[in-house]
Write a protein that holds these residues in place. Structure first.
Motif, short mmCIF file in Angstrom:
data_model
loop_
_atom_site.label_atom_id
_atom_site.label_comp_id
_atom_site.label_asym_id
_atom_site.label_seq_id
_atom_site.Cartn_x
_atom_site.Cartn_y
_atom_site.Cartn_z
N ALA A 1 -34.89 -28.02 -3.60
CA ALA A 1 -36.07 -27.17 -3.39
C ALA A 1 -35.68 -25.72 -3.20
CB ALA A 1 -36.86 -27.66 -2.17
N HIS A 2 -34.56 -25.48 -2.51
CA HIS A 2 -34.18 -24.09 -2.22
C HIS A 2 -33.87 -23.28 -3.48
CE1 HIS A 2 -34.29 -25.16 1.98
NE2 HIS A 2 -33.36 -26.09 1.80
N PRO A 3 -32.99 -23.74 -4.36
CA PRO A 3 -32.80 -22.96 -5.59
C PRO A 3 -34.03 -22.93 -6.49
CG PRO A 3 -31.51 -25.00 -5.67
CD PRO A 3 -32.02 -24.85 -4.26
N ILE A 4 -34.89 -23.94 -6.41
CA ILE A 4 -36.10 -23.92 -7.24
C ILE A 4 -37.04 -22.81 -6.78
CG2 ILE A 4 -38.20 -25.16 -7.88
CD1 ILE A 4 -36.56 -27.76 -7.83
N TYR A 5 -37.37 -22.76 -5.49
CA TYR A 5 -38.34 -21.74 -5.08
C TYR A 5 -37.75 -20.33 -5.14
CZ TYR A 5 -36.58 -22.18 -0.16
OH TYR A 5 -35.83 -22.22 0.99
N LEU A 6 -36.43 -20.20 -4.97
CA LEU A 6 -35.81 -18.88 -5.11
C LEU A 6 -35.89 -18.40 -6.56
CD1 LEU A 6 -32.66 -19.37 -2.86
CD2 LEU A 6 -34.53 -17.76 -2.44
N THR A 7 -35.53 -19.25 -7.51
CA THR A 7 -35.54 -18.83 -8.91
C THR A 7 -36.96 -18.68 -9.44
OG1 THR A 7 -35.18 -21.16 -9.55
CG2 THR A 7 -33.24 -19.74 -9.47
N PRO B 1 -23.63 -3.70 -0.82
CA PRO B 1 -24.66 -2.95 -0.10
C PRO B 1 -24.26 -2.70 1.34
CG PRO B 1 -25.63 -4.76 -1.34
CD PRO B 1 -24.16 -4.96 -1.41
N GLU B 2 -24.46 -1.47 1.80
CA GLU B 2 -24.12 -1.14 3.18
C GLU B 2 -24.97 -1.90 4.18
OE1 GLU B 2 -24.23 3.03 3.88
OE2 GLU B 2 -22.73 3.50 2.34
N LYS B 3 -26.22 -2.13 3.81
CA LYS B 3 -27.14 -2.80 4.72
C LYS B 3 -28.14 -3.61 3.92
CE LYS B 3 -30.14 -1.90 8.71
NZ LYS B 3 -30.77 -0.84 9.54
N LEU B 4 -28.30 -4.86 4.30
CA LEU B 4 -29.30 -5.71 3.66
C LEU B 4 -30.62 -5.60 4.41
CD1 LEU B 4 -27.23 -8.97 3.02
CD2 LEU B 4 -27.70 -7.12 1.42
N PRO B 5 -31.73 -5.92 3.75
CA PRO B 5 -33.02 -5.90 4.45
C PRO B 5 -33.00 -6.85 5.65
CG PRO B 5 -33.33 -6.17 2.09
CD PRO B 5 -31.87 -6.32 2.33
N GLN B 6 -33.77 -6.53 6.66
CA GLN B 6 -33.88 -7.42 7.81
C GLN B 6 -34.63 -8.69 7.42
OE1 GLN B 6 -35.73 -5.20 11.02
NE2 GLN B 6 -33.73 -4.89 11.97
N THR B 7 -34.24 -9.80 8.01
CA THR B 7 -35.00 -11.04 7.80
C THR B 7 -36.44 -10.83 8.28
OG1 THR B 7 -34.36 -11.89 9.97
CG2 THR B 7 -32.96 -12.49 8.11
N ILE B 8 -37.34 -11.56 7.67
CA ILE B 8 -38.73 -11.49 8.11
C ILE B 8 -39.06 -12.71 8.96
CG2 ILE B 8 -39.44 -10.04 6.18
CD1 ILE B 8 -40.52 -12.49 4.78
N PHE C 1 -30.55 -12.07 2.08
CA PHE C 1 -29.97 -12.07 0.74
C PHE C 1 -31.05 -12.15 -0.33
CE2 PHE C 1 -30.57 -16.61 1.18
CZ PHE C 1 -30.80 -17.03 -0.12
N TYR C 2 -32.08 -13.01 -0.08
CA TYR C 2 -33.17 -13.10 -1.06
C TYR C 2 -33.95 -11.80 -1.11
CZ TYR C 2 -37.86 -13.40 -2.68
OH TYR C 2 -39.03 -13.08 -3.31
N LEU C 3 -34.26 -11.23 0.04
CA LEU C 3 -35.04 -9.99 0.08
C LEU C 3 -34.32 -8.87 -0.65
CD1 LEU C 3 -36.19 -10.18 3.82
CD2 LEU C 3 -37.56 -10.71 1.78
N TYR C 4 -32.98 -8.85 -0.56
CA TYR C 4 -32.23 -7.84 -1.30
C TYR C 4 -32.31 -8.12 -2.81
CZ TYR C 4 -28.57 -4.86 -3.09
OH TYR C 4 -27.89 -3.91 -3.82
N ALA C 5 -32.17 -9.39 -3.20
CA ALA C 5 -32.25 -9.75 -4.62
C ALA C 5 -33.60 -9.36 -5.20
CB ALA C 5 -31.99 -11.24 -4.80
N GLN C 6 -34.67 -9.65 -4.47
CA GLN C 6 -36.01 -9.31 -4.95
C GLN C 6 -36.16 -7.79 -5.06
OE1 GLN C 6 -38.68 -11.91 -5.59
NE2 GLN C 6 -38.99 -10.11 -6.89
N GLU C 7 -35.61 -7.08 -4.10
CA GLU C 7 -35.67 -5.62 -4.11
C GLU C 7 -34.93 -5.05 -5.33
OE1 GLU C 7 -33.46 -2.74 -1.17
OE2 GLU C 7 -35.26 -3.50 -0.18
N ALA C 8 -33.75 -5.63 -5.62
CA ALA C 8 -32.97 -5.17 -6.77
C ALA C 8 -33.73 -5.40 -8.08
CB ALA C 8 -31.62 -5.89 -6.80
N VAL C 9 -34.40 -6.55 -8.18
CA VAL C 9 -35.19 -6.86 -9.37
C VAL C 9 -36.37 -5.91 -9.47
CG1 VAL C 9 -36.68 -8.59 -10.46
CG2 VAL C 9 -34.48 -9.28 -9.48
#
Length: 338
Positions: A186-192, A276-283, A127-135
């Motif tokens: 910590a989770h919402p802090i480092y994500l934002t 989205p049809e497909k989200l990025p794979q987790t790393i 979900f984060y990787l998709y958000a970063q990609e969209a940005v």
């Protein structure tokens, strides 16, 4: 790579031990714990040696790295000592209570050429990787507002657990440095931080709903240098609260709730919400990245800047709550990474 487990204090210590056991490149050799009984029991469960003297663990030439899951107030001294003995270090967020302390830790790490990894797990998720990609692709235009919420019911009393299901030592301010914000927040802090960029100012409100000695409900308003604004929400008082991440921009909106992701963008040739049809794979997980960095020199995706900026927002929010005012990070002398 031979590792020692340093303390079962943290709730995720068992998870990290399990992940290390499942990694073919890592072998758990011994356990140390500031609570000898707890440590000895854990070592017995894992069928490894228990060592009561930390110096003997760190000076052992057979030990290549340590997994540190002590109370946060012990991080600085133990991690610096491990680095000075040439041991690689894996640990749990947050690294330390202040940016200054984090910098001291990193100096020891860099001086001794060892690898330090702080687990910030949601930076590896789809979900984060998709958000970063969209940005990054400009699907949302200029980001104007971010909201991120991560909360659970760990402090809600029940018949079985009068103070909730979290360990009671999670309410020890000396050990933890705080409550909900410094831990789950910590989770919402480092994500934002990643999605919004450098922060100019912070206004924090840390409430003690159940009067447990630390905050159990917290909200932080963030002002970014870009001009965007953000809200970070966390707490130990919410039953059934999903993880939520919302990004609003001049050309689109992204809404993530749990595993549900939807986007509306001027660039998608429709006025409707799109799933989205497909989200990025987790790393790779943080532990896998740590092991790869040590063995193969691969650069981790979780960075020193992520770690420092996480502590910076916590430090500023705590100051804001204590002093009842908006805090400019520059006023505290807090420097953020790029």
């Amino acid at each position: 790579m031979n590792v020692a487990l340093l303390s079962k204090w943290h709730v995720h210590a068992v998870d990290y031990a399990r992940e290390a056991k499942e990694n073919e490149s890592i072998s758990i050799k011994m356990v140390w714990d500031e609570n000898p009984d707890r440590g000895a029991d854990w070592a017995s469960e894992l069928n490894v040696d228990f060592e009561s003297n930390l110096d003997d663990v760190l000076s052992n030439p057979e030990i290549d790295g340590v997994i540190v899951t002590t109370a946060t107030n012990r991080h600085k001294d133990i991690i610096i000592a491990a680095a000075n003995h040439g041991k690689h270090i894996f640990t749990e967020k947050v690294l330390a209570f202040t940016v200054e302390e984090c910098e001291e830790i990193y100096k020891a790490v860099e001086d001794n050429n060892v690898q330090l990894m702080v687990n910030l797990p949601r930076l590896t998720e789809s979900f984060y990787l998709y958000a970063q990609e969209a940005v990054d692709k400009g699907l949302l235009g200029d980001i104007t507002y971010i909201r991120c919420r991560v909360a659970h019911n760990g402090s809600v009393p029940s018949k079985e657990n009068p103070k909730g299901w979290l360990p009671e030592h999670f309410y020890n301010k000396e050990e933890c440095g705080g409550g909900a914000l410094i831990d789950l927040g910590a989770h919402p802090i480092y994500l934002t931080n990643r999605l919004g960029g450098k922060v100019k100012a912070v206004t924090g409100k840390l409430n003690e709903f159940y009067k447990l000695g630390v905050d159990d409900n917290a909200v932080v308003m963030v002002e970014y240098e870009s001009g965007a604004m953000g809200i970070i929400e966390t707490g130990f008082l919410s039953f059934g609260s999903p993880q939520q991440l919302e990004l609003y921009g001049t050309e689109g909106t992204l809404m993530i709730e749990g595993e549900n992701v939807r986007i509306k963008s001027k660039h998608l040739n429709t006025d409707e919400w799109v799933t989205p049809e497909k989200l990025p794979q987790t790393i790779q997980s943080a532990m896998e990245q740590w092991e790869e960095a040590i063995q193969n020199g691969k650069k981790p995706s979780i960075t020193k800047e992520d770690v420092l900026n996480l502590t910076a927002i916590n430090e500023a929010a705590a100051a804001s709550n204590k002093e009842g005012r908006r805090v400019l990070l520059s006023q505290l002398g807090i420097k953020q990474g790029i």
